[in-house]
Enzyme design. Structure first.
Site, PDB file in Angstrom:
ATOM      1  N   HIS A 198       0.882  -1.410  -0.178  1.00 13.89           N
ATOM      2  CA  HIS A 198       0.121   0.046  -0.090  1.00 13.89           C
ATOM      3  C   HIS A 198       0.884   1.183   0.057  1.00 13.89           C
ATOM      4  CE1 HIS A 198      -3.896  -2.135   1.392  1.00 13.89           C
ATOM      5  NE2 HIS A 198      -3.815  -1.794   0.163  1.00 13.89           N
ATOM      6  N   ASP A 211      -4.952 -16.962 -19.232  1.00 12.99           N
ATOM      7  CA  ASP A 211      -5.546 -18.318 -18.993  1.00 12.99           C
ATOM      8  C   ASP A 211      -5.423 -18.791 -20.618  1.00 12.99           C
ATOM      9  OD1 ASP A 211      -5.489 -18.778 -16.303  1.00 12.99           O
ATOM     10  OD2 ASP A 211      -6.886 -17.493 -16.093  1.00 12.99           O
ATOM     11  N   CYS A 232      -9.413  -8.888 -22.031  1.00 14.50           N
ATOM     12  CA  CYS A 232      -8.985  -8.225 -20.772  1.00 14.50           C
ATOM     13  C   CYS A 232      -7.789  -8.849 -20.413  1.00 14.50           C
ATOM     14  CB  CYS A 232     -10.017  -8.486 -19.710  1.00 14.50           C
ATOM     15  SG  CYS A 232     -10.399  -9.785 -19.307  1.00 14.50           S
ATOM     16  N   GLU A 246     -11.583 -18.140 -21.709  1.00 12.32           N
ATOM     17  CA  GLU A 246     -10.128 -18.303 -21.456  1.00 12.32           C
ATOM     18  C   GLU A 246      -9.937 -19.980 -21.053  1.00 12.32           C
ATOM     19  OE1 GLU A 246      -9.602 -16.712 -17.601  1.00 12.32           O
ATOM     20  OE2 GLU A 246     -11.292 -17.217 -16.618  1.00 12.32           O
TER      21      GLU A 246
HETATM   22  C1  PEP Z   1      -6.951 -13.881 -18.064  1.00 11.46           C
HETATM   23  O1  PEP Z   1      -7.024 -15.054 -17.750  1.00 11.46           O
HETATM   24  O2  PEP Z   1      -6.550 -13.501 -19.112  1.00 11.46           O
HETATM   25  C2  PEP Z   1      -7.462 -12.882 -17.169  1.00 11.46           C
HETATM   26  C3  PEP Z   1      -7.648 -11.641 -17.647  1.00 11.46           C
HETATM   27  O3  PEP Z   1      -7.803 -13.127 -15.913  1.00 11.46           O
HETATM   28  P1  PEP Z   1      -6.888 -13.310 -14.740  1.00 11.46           P
HETATM   29  O4  PEP Z   1      -5.392 -12.890 -15.128  1.00 11.46           O
HETATM   30  O5  PEP Z   1      -7.291 -12.862 -13.419  1.00 11.46           O
HETATM   31  O6  PEP Z   1      -6.645 -14.930 -14.558  1.00 11.46           O
HETATM   32 MG    MG Z   2      -8.249 -15.746 -16.286  1.00  8.05          MG
END
Ligand code: PEP
Ligand code: MG
Length: 597
Positions: free
Chosen positions: A198, A464, A511, A440
């Site tokens: 933090h 993932d 994402c 994913e």
């Molecule tokens: C991903 O798997 O690309 C993702 C955005 O989720 P995380 O990195 O939280 O598994």
């Molecule tokens: Mg993921």
């Protein structure tokens, strides 16, 4: 002037907060209370000892409150960090357990507290997640306040420093960092601490350079030594030569100019030369990061990872706590959207409460939606909090790790039940939220046409998707060299999902980290992704690169990309075709700002 008697020393630590500053060192050394005596108390004294402990806790609460009230204006949004510390003072693991030890072992409060802190430290030490490890330090900071009050140790205050300096400390707690006044403290360096702490979040919010985790910088630097901090790369220079000083003065000016240019540019739309607009969103893990998304010009939150509110604590959060956190984020960024991903627990983010339960293969285990469907009460609590918070802004729900049609159907059933019960109770909520799934897991990509009938959007979780498709553990250094976003298998898989999304008329987002690297943008534009979400610091460079591309060219370019046999060939092709834009928009800037800019 530099001191000619000493040779220049360069130290490397963790680049906790970017920027360059030059100035005189001020050793701010708060000694921890290391020596704690143990003594036994009689049964009759137990209540008095507990009372003494409670008084010390209340005093610490008052001290934190004073710090919160006197924090600089820019840190007001972050006062929740210290509010959390206030709550931690009464945490069961700390407060309850100390009282329990005083009672059961009939020992003095200092000894009981010391024992609890070492229990907490060893519990968190076993966790691999750096975020969680840092949360243990929060407990240590809080207990340090109590301990000082118990032993009557003197407290030095950063707020009392009255000259313009760079702080050099063994460690800085968020409470101490919150007392930094920008007109006096130029930056700081510490022996301890890391990027997920933090304290480093506070430094980044204040936009002051900081290098942490230097080991023994407090033994090397003396009061009034002239030092340079380069928080972008994590370097500290002690006794700089005239030449080094000139070099860093120049770098510092350049950094400030570039920073101003980036901030100006980051609020422009991400629109290609031929007029195609794409939304560039931010990924957040902690609610306070929403401020960074806004500052870096994000068009909303494309991924709010919610598991961290479950991980850093002994019990489960209740609906009201979750609701408050979600509402804060939603209100701050409204009317821009917030994509709240439901609990993606386990895998690499193991649940505290389940510490006895060890999965042999956690990445393929009871993770994310699988865990939620097996624990419907936990899932329902979160969905209730999301639907209630959705009444205060623009919300989308995103379900992680979907691998089958049945999971989507079951999720929707539970979501409907939750909405019905909120409606029956007459609680304020919003049912009209878009529902999406993470793509994913390879099976989800393959049956995207079936899944598309049930949801409003897909979000490609490439972190993932790559792990599961290429059989590469995303956290394993030994196979990291095989982990390629531009692997032909990944490109083909995304192409297939993009085709389904286009034909079925649903939106396609990304994402995963793949979205944040500008080199991937010609491919992502060519494949027709509608929205990209990434760590906030990457937003300006991605926006700037998009503004230099043409979507029609990118689509035509895909024909050549699909002819390549390997990830390196794809990368070479991108460099050969887009090299000059990449250099101008990205690499020159990275040189000045470090990796993530
Ligand atoms: C991903 O798997 O690309 C993702 C955005 O989720 P995380 O990195 O939280 O598994
Ligand atoms: Mg993921």
């Amino acid at each position: 002037m530099t001191d000619t008697c000493f040779k220049e020393i360069r130290l490397t630590g963790i680049n906790a907060s970017p920027g360059i500053c030059i100035g005189k060192a001020y050793l701010f050394d708060i000694e921890g209370v290391d020596v704690v005596k143990k003594y036994f108390i009689s049964e009759d004294d137990v209540q008095n000892e507990i009372k003494r402990f409670k008084i010390a806790v209340n005093k610490a609460k008052g001290q934190l409150l004073t710090i919160i009230n006197n924090a600089p204006e820019g840190l007001r949004d972050h006062s929740y960090i210290l509010e959390t510390h206030k709550v931690l003072l009464k945490d069961k693991m700390l407060y309850g357990r100390t009282i329990e030890i005083i009672k059961n072992e009939k020992v003095n409060a200092e000894w009981a507290l010391k024992k609890v802190v070492s229990e907490v430290k060893s519990m968190f030490k076993k966790m691999s997640d750096s975020y969680l490890k840092e949360r243990a330090t929060d407990i240590v900071y809080v207990s340090d306040h109590i301990m000082r009050n118990l032993v009557g140790a003197e407290t030095k205050k950063i707020a009392d420093i009255d000259k313009r300096v760079i702080l050099v400390a063994n460690d800085l707690s968020p409470a101490e960092a919150s007392q930094i006044h920008l007109e006096l403290i130029k930056g700081f360096v510490t022996d301890r601490g890391g990027k997920a702490s933090h304290t480093s979040i506070i430094a980044r919010t204040l936009e002051i350079p900081a290098v942490m985790g230097l080991g023994n910088v407090t033994n090397i630097i003396k009061n009034d030594d002239l030092i340079i901090i380069d928080g972008t790369v994590g370097t500290v220079i002690v006794y700089p030569t005239e030449e080094t000083l000139l070099e860093y003065e120049e770098r510092s000016t350049k950094y400030e100019e570039l920073k101003a240019a980036i901030t100006r540019g980051s609020h422009l739309r991400a629109e290609t030369v031929d007029g195609f607009q794409i939304k560039i969103m931010g990924n957040i893990e902690l609610p306070e990061e929403v401020v960074s998304v806004i500052n870096y010009g994000g068009d909303g939150i494309g991924l709010y990872r919610t598991e961290f509110q479950y991980l850093s604590r002994p019990g489960l959060p209740n609906e009201y706590e979750l609701f408050d956190k979600y509402k804060d984020v939603i209100e701050v960024i409204a009317p821009k959207p917030v994509t709240i991903r439901t609990l993606d627990i386990n895998g690499d983010k193991a649940f505290n409460n389940n510490s006895d339960y060890v999965e042999v293969n956690p990445a393929l285990g009871l993770r994310a939606i699988r865990y939620c469907l097996k624990n419907p009460d936990i899932f329902k609590t979160q969905l209730r909090a999301i639907l209630r918070a959705a009444a205060f802004g623009n919300v989308r729900i995103l379900i992680p790790m979907i691998s089958s049609y049945e999971e989507v159907i079951e999720t929707k059933k539970i979501l409907n039940e939750v909405a019905d019960s909120l409606s029956k109770e007459g609680t304020l909520f919003n049912r009209d939220v878009e529902l999406g799934i993470m793509i994913e897991v390879p099976s989800a990509a393959i049956i995207a046409d079936i899944l598309s009938e049930e949801v409003d959007f897909f979000s490609l979780g490439t972190n993932d998707l790559i792990q599961y498709s290429l059989a590469i553990d995303r956290g394993n250094r030994d196979v990291a060299h095989l982990y390629h976003s531009l692997h032909p298998a990944i490109i083909r898989m995304i192409k297939q999902v993009a085709g389904v999304a286009r034909d079925k008329g649903i939106k396609l987002f990304m994402c995963g980290e793949m979205a944040s690297d500008p080199i991937n943008l010609p491919v992502l534009l060519g494949l027709g992704i509608d929205e990209l979400s990434m760590n906030p610091q990457s937003i300006p460079a991605v926006k700037s690169m998009i503004r230099a591309l043409k979507v029609e060219d990118a689509k035509a370019f895909m024909k050549d990309v699909l002819k390549q046999n390997t990830a390196s060939e794809v990368e070479e092709l991108i460099k050969a075709t887009y090299g000059s834009i990449l250099f101008e928009k990205v690499y020159a800037r990275r040189k000045a700002f470090g990796d993530r800019a």
